[in-house]
Design a protein around this motif. Structure first.
Motif, PDB file in Angstrom:
ATOM      1  N   LYS A 238     -80.321  60.593 -36.844  1.00 10.56           N
ATOM      2  CA  LYS A 238     -79.604  60.187 -35.630  1.00 10.56           C
ATOM      3  C   LYS A 238     -79.117  58.737 -35.754  1.00 10.56           C
ATOM      4  N   LYS A 239     -79.992  57.881 -36.264  1.00  7.24           N
ATOM      5  CA  LYS A 239     -79.642  56.450 -36.338  1.00  7.24           C
ATOM      6  C   LYS A 239     -78.596  56.167 -37.408  1.00  7.24           C
ATOM      7  N   LEU A 240     -78.642  56.909 -38.508  1.00 12.04           N
ATOM      8  CA  LEU A 240     -77.602  56.739 -39.540  1.00 12.04           C
ATOM      9  C   LEU A 240     -76.248  57.093 -38.937  1.00 12.04           C
ATOM     10  N   ARG A 241     -76.206  58.203 -38.220  1.00  7.82           N
ATOM     11  CA  ARG A 241     -74.932  58.673 -37.660  1.00  7.82           C
ATOM     12  C   ARG A 241     -74.442  57.727 -36.570  1.00  7.82           C
ATOM     13  N   THR A 242     -75.378  57.187 -35.773  1.00  5.60           N
ATOM     14  CA  THR A 242     -74.987  56.233 -34.719  1.00  5.60           C
ATOM     15  C   THR A 242     -74.343  54.998 -35.343  1.00  5.60           C
ATOM     16  N   LYS A 243     -74.821  54.609 -36.511  1.00  2.86           N
ATOM     17  CA  LYS A 243     -74.263  53.425 -37.188  1.00  2.86           C
ATOM     18  C   LYS A 243     -72.946  53.741 -37.907  1.00  2.86           C
ATOM     19  N   GLY A 244     -72.507  54.980 -37.782  1.00  2.00           N
ATOM     20  CA  GLY A 244     -71.229  55.350 -38.392  1.00  2.00           C
ATOM     21  C   GLY A 244     -71.322  55.671 -39.873  1.00  2.00           C
ATOM     22  N   ILE A 245     -72.556  55.840 -40.361  1.00  2.53           N
ATOM     23  CA  ILE A 245     -72.719  56.182 -41.789  1.00  2.53           C
ATOM     24  C   ILE A 245     -72.463  57.669 -41.955  1.00  2.53           C
ATOM     25  N   LYS A 246     -71.802  58.025 -43.024  1.00  2.00           N
ATOM     26  CA  LYS A 246     -71.534  59.435 -43.294  1.00  2.00           C
ATOM     27  C   LYS A 246     -72.817  60.071 -43.854  1.00  2.00           C
ATOM     28  N   GLU A 247     -73.474  60.880 -43.026  1.00  4.21           N
ATOM     29  CA  GLU A 247     -74.671  61.583 -43.489  1.00  4.21           C
ATOM     30  C   GLU A 247     -74.390  63.079 -43.569  1.00  4.21           C
ATOM     31  N   ILE A 248     -74.781  63.670 -44.678  1.00  4.27           N
ATOM     32  CA  ILE A 248     -74.636  65.122 -44.836  1.00  4.27           C
ATOM     33  C   ILE A 248     -76.041  65.698 -44.929  1.00  4.27           C
ATOM     34  N   LEU A 249     -76.324  66.652 -44.044  1.00  2.00           N
ATOM     35  CA  LEU A 249     -77.671  67.228 -44.014  1.00  2.00           C
ATOM     36  C   LEU A 249     -77.687  68.527 -44.827  1.00  2.00           C
ATOM     37  N   VAL A 250     -78.631  68.595 -45.768  1.00  5.08           N
ATOM     38  CA  VAL A 250     -78.782  69.799 -46.591  1.00  5.08           C
ATOM     39  C   VAL A 250     -80.134  70.435 -46.260  1.00  5.08           C
ATOM     40  N   HIS A 251     -80.109  71.683 -45.843  1.00 11.41           N
ATOM     41  CA  HIS A 251     -81.332  72.443 -45.536  1.00 11.41           C
ATOM     42  C   HIS A 251     -81.522  73.437 -46.680  1.00 11.41           C
ATOM     43  N   THR A 252     -82.643  73.302 -47.395  1.00 17.03           N
ATOM     44  CA  THR A 252     -82.821  74.180 -48.565  1.00 17.03           C
ATOM     45  C   THR A 252     -83.131  75.623 -48.158  1.00 17.03           C
ATOM     46  N   GLY A 253     -83.640  75.797 -46.914  1.00 15.85           N
ATOM     47  CA  GLY A 253     -84.044  77.145 -46.499  1.00 15.85           C
ATOM     48  C   GLY A 253     -85.455  77.486 -46.934  1.00 15.85           C
ATOM     49  N   GLN A 254     -86.246  76.465 -47.329  1.00 16.74           N
ATOM     50  CA  GLN A 254     -87.651  76.746 -47.701  1.00 16.74           C
ATOM     51  C   GLN A 254     -88.379  77.396 -46.527  1.00 16.74           C
ATOM     52  N   HIS A 255     -88.195  76.861 -45.334  1.00 18.85           N
ATOM     53  CA  HIS A 255     -88.673  77.525 -44.116  1.00 18.85           C
ATOM     54  C   HIS A 255     -87.464  78.094 -43.397  1.00 18.85           C
TER      55      HIS A 255
ATOM     56  N   GLU B 158     -74.930  70.649 -42.821  1.00 11.98           N
ATOM     57  CA  GLU B 158     -73.622  70.923 -43.424  1.00 11.98           C
ATOM     58  C   GLU B 158     -73.763  71.976 -44.518  1.00 11.98           C
ATOM     59  N   TYR B 159     -74.943  71.990 -45.158  1.00 12.66           N
ATOM     60  CA  TYR B 159     -75.202  72.994 -46.201  1.00 12.66           C
ATOM     61  C   TYR B 159     -76.536  73.668 -45.914  1.00 12.66           C
ATOM     62  N   TYR B 160     -76.538  74.996 -45.868  1.00 13.03           N
ATOM     63  CA  TYR B 160     -77.784  75.754 -45.767  1.00 13.03           C
ATOM     64  C   TYR B 160     -77.895  76.560 -47.058  1.00 13.03           C
ATOM     65  N   LEU B 161     -78.907  76.250 -47.879  1.00 13.96           N
ATOM     66  CA  LEU B 161     -78.943  76.831 -49.225  1.00 13.96           C
ATOM     67  C   LEU B 161     -79.658  78.189 -49.283  1.00 13.96           C
ATOM     68  N   GLY B 162     -80.399  78.513 -48.255  1.00 14.40           N
ATOM     69  CA  GLY B 162     -81.015  79.846 -48.154  1.00 14.40           C
ATOM     70  C   GLY B 162     -81.944  80.210 -49.297  1.00 14.40           C
TER      71      GLY B 162
ATOM     72  N   GLY C 123     -86.844  75.556 -58.796  1.00 12.60           N
ATOM     73  CA  GLY C 123     -85.713  75.716 -59.717  1.00 12.60           C
ATOM     74  C   GLY C 123     -84.445  76.146 -59.001  1.00 12.60           C
ATOM     75  N   LYS C 124     -84.584  77.117 -58.094  1.00 18.14           N
ATOM     76  CA  LYS C 124     -83.399  77.580 -57.353  1.00 18.14           C
ATOM     77  C   LYS C 124     -82.829  76.449 -56.495  1.00 18.14           C
ATOM     78  N   MET C 125     -83.735  75.675 -55.908  1.00 22.42           N
ATOM     79  CA  MET C 125     -83.268  74.539 -55.088  1.00 22.42           C
ATOM     80  C   MET C 125     -82.498  73.537 -55.948  1.00 22.42           C
ATOM     81  N   LEU C 126     -83.060  73.262 -57.123  1.00 21.14           N
ATOM     82  CA  LEU C 126     -82.445  72.288 -58.042  1.00 21.14           C
ATOM     83  C   LEU C 126     -81.008  72.716 -58.374  1.00 21.14           C
ATOM     84  N   ILE C 127     -80.844  73.982 -58.675  1.00 18.28           N
ATOM     85  CA  ILE C 127     -79.512  74.495 -59.032  1.00 18.28           C
ATOM     86  C   ILE C 127     -78.535  74.304 -57.873  1.00 18.28           C
ATOM     87  N   GLU C 128     -78.977  74.672 -56.668  1.00 19.25           N
ATOM     88  CA  GLU C 128     -78.057  74.635 -55.521  1.00 19.25           C
ATOM     89  C   GLU C 128     -77.815  73.209 -55.035  1.00 19.25           C
ATOM     90  N   ILE C 129     -78.866  72.378 -55.068  1.00 17.29           N
ATOM     91  CA  ILE C 129     -78.674  70.986 -54.607  1.00 17.29           C
ATOM     92  C   ILE C 129     -77.724  70.258 -55.563  1.00 17.29           C
TER      93      ILE C 129
END
Ligand code: UD1
Ligand code: UDP
Length: 361
Positions: free
Chosen positions: A21-38, A57-61, A72-78
């Motif tokens: 939240k604070k990065l975005r408030t400061k106008g920094i471009k943040e991209i959120l990646v959810h690996t889908g572990q949970h 922005e990315y859900y890797l599933g 390993g699968k996370m490494l490939i997709e990230i």
């Protein structure tokens, strides 16, 4: 500056909430990646809505799997995401397989890594988390440590540069969130009364994958419930599956032991604050208990949050049934004196300090 934040497991959604939240408030471009572990609703989505986290922005599933396969699968997709987005910094949180995969993918591409919750150690290399956190710390440029003990652990491993003792981001999030929690409503929903029940969570691999340990903990909970204590046990899916796989008969439990699905973060905060005592092997929960003045009995042989053991607030019991029952019955009878809450974990501004350091770099 472009930042990619990697999350994937329940505690990481919570840890990332305010920094994001604070990065975005400061106008920094943040991209959120959810690996889908949970991926279950109550292990993932519920935290995004309660904590108002942006949709990833990315859900890797990636989902569940053996350690090598999952990491390993996370490494490939990230890596694919990093090659496409070319961020300046990758932020990783805590010590899960998503943390390690994010850190490894980044460093192999020469992208700087920021590790939030650096320097924690259990000194037990059989814990998957210990491997994840040690390796992540050793490739990180910024090491945001929550405590002085964590700083010292890093020094002992020869890491001196890039360490910032900023306090604990979980403390920030807990303090901010508790103001939005309707405690009365949550206690009514779960049919428990303030300081008249015990809260339990169990999910560590060493406790769920070893039949004897899980049986001991299960029997200890039943014995404590039989004495007359109501125990509310929001059960992690891993633990539910382990009980079933080991053929432990959950139907013949004491009626005071209440098994419920995992609860939301706001519910959890209310339950922790109003419990008489917490029995947990969770890292996050043992600190949150302290934030509200609720002590924890920890059925493990060691913990990363040693400060709370040193001041005698929390107790380690190991996994012998008798030791757990004895410790719990001793602890429930004595009420803790009011604490200077959170003094061990910073001032509730860890997320501001992290953002400040990253923005200045
Ligand atoms: C992971 C982390 C652990 C962290 C915990 C927080 C690793 C090695 N471990 O453990 O450090 O404390 O998250 O909760 O990264 N499952 C579901 N639904 C879900 C997620 C998991 O059913 O949404 C079940 C699956 O059967 C899965 C098992 O839980 O195999 C374990 O999940 P996993 O993410 O591998 O490890 P956790 O025990 O959750
Ligand atoms: N938590 C939750 N609902 C639950 C159990 C835990 O919201 O049913 C929260 C808890 O308040 C803490 C975090 O999840 O903020 C801890 O995560 P977990 O115990 O899964 O992992 P650990 O901290 O051990 O890595």
């Amino acid at each position: 500056m472009k930042i990619i934040s990697i999350v994937g497991a329940r505690p990481q959604f919570i840890k990332a909430a305010l920094v994001s939240k604070k990065l975005r408030t400061k106008g920094i471009k943040e991209i959120l990646v959810h690996t889908g572990q949970h991926y279950d609703f109550n292990m993932s989505d519920v935290f995004f809505s309660e904590l108002e986290l942006p949709k990833p922005e990315y859900y890797l599933g990636i989902g569940s799997g053996n350690h090598g396969e999952q990491t390993g699968k996370m490494l490939i997709e990230i890596e694919k995401v990093l090659l496409k987005e070319k961020p300046d910094v990758v932020i990783v949180y805590g010590d899960t397989n998503s943390t390690l995969a994010g850190a490894l993918a980044a460093i192999k591409l020469h992208i700087s890594v920021a590790h939030v919750e650096a320097g924690l150690r259990s000194f037990n290399k059989e814990m998957p988390e210990e491997i994840n956190r040690v390796l992540t710390d050793h490739v990180s440029k910024w090491l945001f440590a929550p405590t002085e003990t964590a700083v010292k652990n890093l020094h002992k491993e020869g890491i001196f540069n890039g360490i910032y003792n900023v306090g604990d981001v979980m403390f920030d999030v807990a303090l901010e969130s508790i103001q939005r929690v309707n405690e009365k409503e949550i206690l009514e929903k779960h049919n428990v009364r303030p300081k008249r029940f015990i809260l339990a969570t169990i999910h560590r691999a060493e406790n769920t994958d070893v039949k004897e340990n899980l049986e001991n903990i299960w029997q200890a909970l039943n014995e404590i419930a039989l004495i007359g204590w109501e125990i509310l046990f929001p059960i992690h899916p891993r633990t539910e599956k382990a009980l079933r796989n080991f053929g432990i008969d959950v139907h013949s439990k004491s009626k005071n032991l209440l098994l419920i699905p995992p609860v939301s973060y706001f519910e959890m905060l209310a339950l922790e604050k109003n419990a008489r005592l917490i029995i947990t092997d969770s890292g996050g929960v043992q600190k949150e208990g302290y934030f509200w003045g609720t002590p924890c009995v920890i059925p493990r042989n060691e913990t990363e949050w040693v400060e709370l053991i040193e001041i005698g607030f929390n107790k380690l019991t190991g996994t012998k049934k008798e030791d757990i029952v004895k410790c719990v019955t001793e602890m429930v009878t004595k009420m803790e004196e009011k604490l200077n809450i959170g003094s061990l974990y910073g001032r509730g501004n860890a997320s501001d300090r992290i953002v400040e350091v990253l923005v200045k770099s």
